[in-house]
Scaffold this motif. Structure first.
Motif, PDB file in Angstrom:
ATOM      1  N   LYS A 114       0.821  -1.203   0.000  1.00  0.00           N
ATOM      2  CA  LYS A 114       0.000   0.000   0.000  1.00  0.00           C
ATOM      3  C   LYS A 114       0.857   1.255   0.000  1.00  0.00           C
ATOM      4  O   LYS A 114       0.534   2.252  -0.646  1.00  0.00           O
ATOM      5  N   GLU A 115       1.982   1.224   0.703  1.00  0.00           N
ATOM      6  CA  GLU A 115       2.873   2.375   0.729  1.00  0.00           C
ATOM      7  C   GLU A 115       3.457   2.634  -0.651  1.00  0.00           C
ATOM      8  O   GLU A 115       3.677   3.773  -1.046  1.00  0.00           O
ATOM      9  N   SER A 116       3.702   1.555  -1.409  1.00  0.00           N
ATOM     10  CA  SER A 116       4.285   1.717  -2.736  1.00  0.00           C
ATOM     11  C   SER A 116       3.313   2.353  -3.718  1.00  0.00           C
ATOM     12  O   SER A 116       3.704   2.794  -4.798  1.00  0.00           O
ATOM     13  N   GLU A 117       2.040   2.420  -3.363  1.00  0.00           N
ATOM     14  CA  GLU A 117       1.052   3.019  -4.260  1.00  0.00           C
ATOM     15  C   GLU A 117       1.200   4.534  -4.361  1.00  0.00           C
ATOM     16  O   GLU A 117       0.510   5.188  -5.129  1.00  0.00           O
ATOM     17  N   ALA A 118       2.120   5.080  -3.569  1.00  0.00           N
ATOM     18  CA  ALA A 118       2.431   6.503  -3.704  1.00  0.00           C
ATOM     19  C   ALA A 118       3.277   6.763  -4.940  1.00  0.00           C
ATOM     20  O   ALA A 118       3.542   7.902  -5.300  1.00  0.00           O
ATOM     21  N   LYS A 119       3.699   5.705  -5.627  1.00  0.00           N
ATOM     22  CA  LYS A 119       4.495   5.853  -6.839  1.00  0.00           C
ATOM     23  C   LYS A 119       3.662   6.505  -7.939  1.00  0.00           C
ATOM     24  O   LYS A 119       2.440   6.453  -7.933  1.00  0.00           O
TER      25      LYS A 119
ATOM     26  N   ARG B 248     -22.611   4.048  -8.960  1.00  0.00           N
ATOM     27  CA  ARG B 248     -22.619   5.159  -8.002  1.00  0.00           C
ATOM     28  C   ARG B 248     -21.289   5.317  -7.273  1.00  0.00           C
ATOM     29  O   ARG B 248     -21.114   6.239  -6.481  1.00  0.00           O
ATOM     30  N   ILE B 249     -20.333   4.407  -7.512  1.00  0.00           N
ATOM     31  CA  ILE B 249     -19.109   4.341  -6.726  1.00  0.00           C
ATOM     32  C   ILE B 249     -17.921   4.926  -7.482  1.00  0.00           C
ATOM     33  O   ILE B 249     -17.692   4.606  -8.653  1.00  0.00           O
ATOM     34  N   VAL B 250     -17.143   5.764  -6.808  1.00  0.00           N
ATOM     35  CA  VAL B 250     -15.885   6.273  -7.345  1.00  0.00           C
ATOM     36  C   VAL B 250     -14.800   6.018  -6.297  1.00  0.00           C
ATOM     37  O   VAL B 250     -14.904   6.488  -5.159  1.00  0.00           O
ATOM     38  N   LEU B 251     -13.773   5.261  -6.678  1.00  0.00           N
ATOM     39  CA  LEU B 251     -12.672   4.946  -5.778  1.00  0.00           C
ATOM     40  C   LEU B 251     -11.400   5.587  -6.313  1.00  0.00           C
ATOM     41  O   LEU B 251     -10.968   5.295  -7.429  1.00  0.00           O
ATOM     42  N   ASP B 252     -10.823   6.484  -5.526  1.00  0.00           N
ATOM     43  CA  ASP B 252      -9.597   7.193  -5.897  1.00  0.00           C
ATOM     44  C   ASP B 252      -8.434   6.538  -5.163  1.00  0.00           C
ATOM     45  O   ASP B 252      -8.322   6.644  -3.941  1.00  0.00           O
ATOM     46  N   VAL B 253      -7.573   5.842  -5.921  1.00  0.00           N
ATOM     47  CA  VAL B 253      -6.494   5.070  -5.306  1.00  0.00           C
ATOM     48  C   VAL B 253      -5.475   5.974  -4.624  1.00  0.00           C
ATOM     49  O   VAL B 253      -5.082   5.745  -3.476  1.00  0.00           O
ATOM     50  N   ALA B 254      -5.027   7.004  -5.324  1.00  0.00           N
ATOM     51  CA  ALA B 254      -3.983   7.878  -4.778  1.00  0.00           C
ATOM     52  C   ALA B 254      -4.454   8.615  -3.529  1.00  0.00           C
ATOM     53  O   ALA B 254      -3.713   8.759  -2.552  1.00  0.00           O
ATOM     54  N   ARG B 255      -5.694   9.097  -3.551  1.00  0.00           N
ATOM     55  CA  ARG B 255      -6.230   9.819  -2.403  1.00  0.00           C
ATOM     56  C   ARG B 255      -6.757   8.890  -1.311  1.00  0.00           C
ATOM     57  O   ARG B 255      -7.066   9.327  -0.205  1.00  0.00           O
TER      58      ARG B 255
END
Length: 239
Positions: free
Chosen positions: A125-130, A142-149
């Motif tokens: 999960k920490e590596s997703e800051a890449k 109806r769903i929006v998932l923002d990975v970075a945020r």
């Protein structure tokens, strides 16, 4: 070497857990009550990579320690130890943001294996800051998932998700229309393929449904595939 804080008021159990983590290459510290653990973690959580936390502690119990830490934004992975094999305890612990649980009596090897799995997932999960994760947004109905945020909105409303609920929903949305077994979800979301049971998956799915479905009893996003597991759809009613 990863550092683990073991919190248990039973000296024999604490010693057993500390010994097995030490011989598996961890640095280990142990405390016997929740208040001490909370004071340590609320002031210097970065010193530790993982907490193994007993639920039944004198004074401040494990639930309260977990709740306070998560409210204060402490994201250190937590594995709960519980002698009470009751659904309500598991549900509450997971709701409060624990990453996994182990029921007493337990295998020390199983506990260490789960700890490694939790740490692997945390590192991922920490590596997703890449940059590859920057701007990645998943949408379904109806769903929006923002990975970075690390945000989920339903009908434009920001929802409150535990870290593991977010991970599970992300995996579902990245694999729409695929039938996913509970064992597969344990492997891909929790990071291990062997567990004492799969209730942890069912509990998280139940909570996801309560947050993303208009009617959690008649879900249109996360559907049960009897005898296998679950399938995520785009939110179109099967009726």
């Amino acid at each position: 070497m990863p550092t683990v804080l073991v919190v248990d008021d039973e000296a024999s159990i604490r010693t057993l857990v500390e010994y097995n983590f030490s011989r598996s290459g961890f640095l280990v510290e142990g405390v016997e009550d929740g208040k001490t653990a909370y004071d340590i973690l609320s002031t210097d959580a970065r010193k530790y990579d993982l907490v193994v936390l007993d639920l039944m502690l004198p004074g401040m119990d494990g639930m309260e320690v977990c709740r306070r830490l998560r409210q204060e934004g402490v994201k250190i992975p937590i594995i709960l130890l519980t002698a009470r094999d009751e659904e309500v305890d598991l549900v509450l612990g997971l709701e409060l943001g624990a990453d996994d649980y182990v029921t007493k009596p337990f295998s020390p090897r199983e506990l260490v294996a789960r700890a490694r799995a939790v740490l692997r997932r945390s590192e991922a999960k920490e590596s997703e800051a890449k940059p590859s994760a920057a701007g990645k947004v998943l949408r379904a109905g109806r769903i929006v998932l923002d990975v970075a945020r690390h945000e989920v909105r339903v009908d434009g409303v920001l929802m409150d998700f535990t870290p593991k609920e977010f991970d599970l929903l992300q995996y579902f949305m990245e694999n729409p229309e695929h039938v996913l077994s509970r064992d597969q979800l344990l492997d891909r979301v929790w990071g291990y393929s062997s567990a004492t049971d799969t209730r942890i998956v069912d509990v998280h799915v139940s909570h996801l449904r309560e947050k993303i479905e208009e009617d959690s009893k008649n879900p249109v996003y996360i559907r049960t595939v009897r005898g296998i597991g679950y399938k995520f759809t785009e939110g179109v009613s099967a009726k």
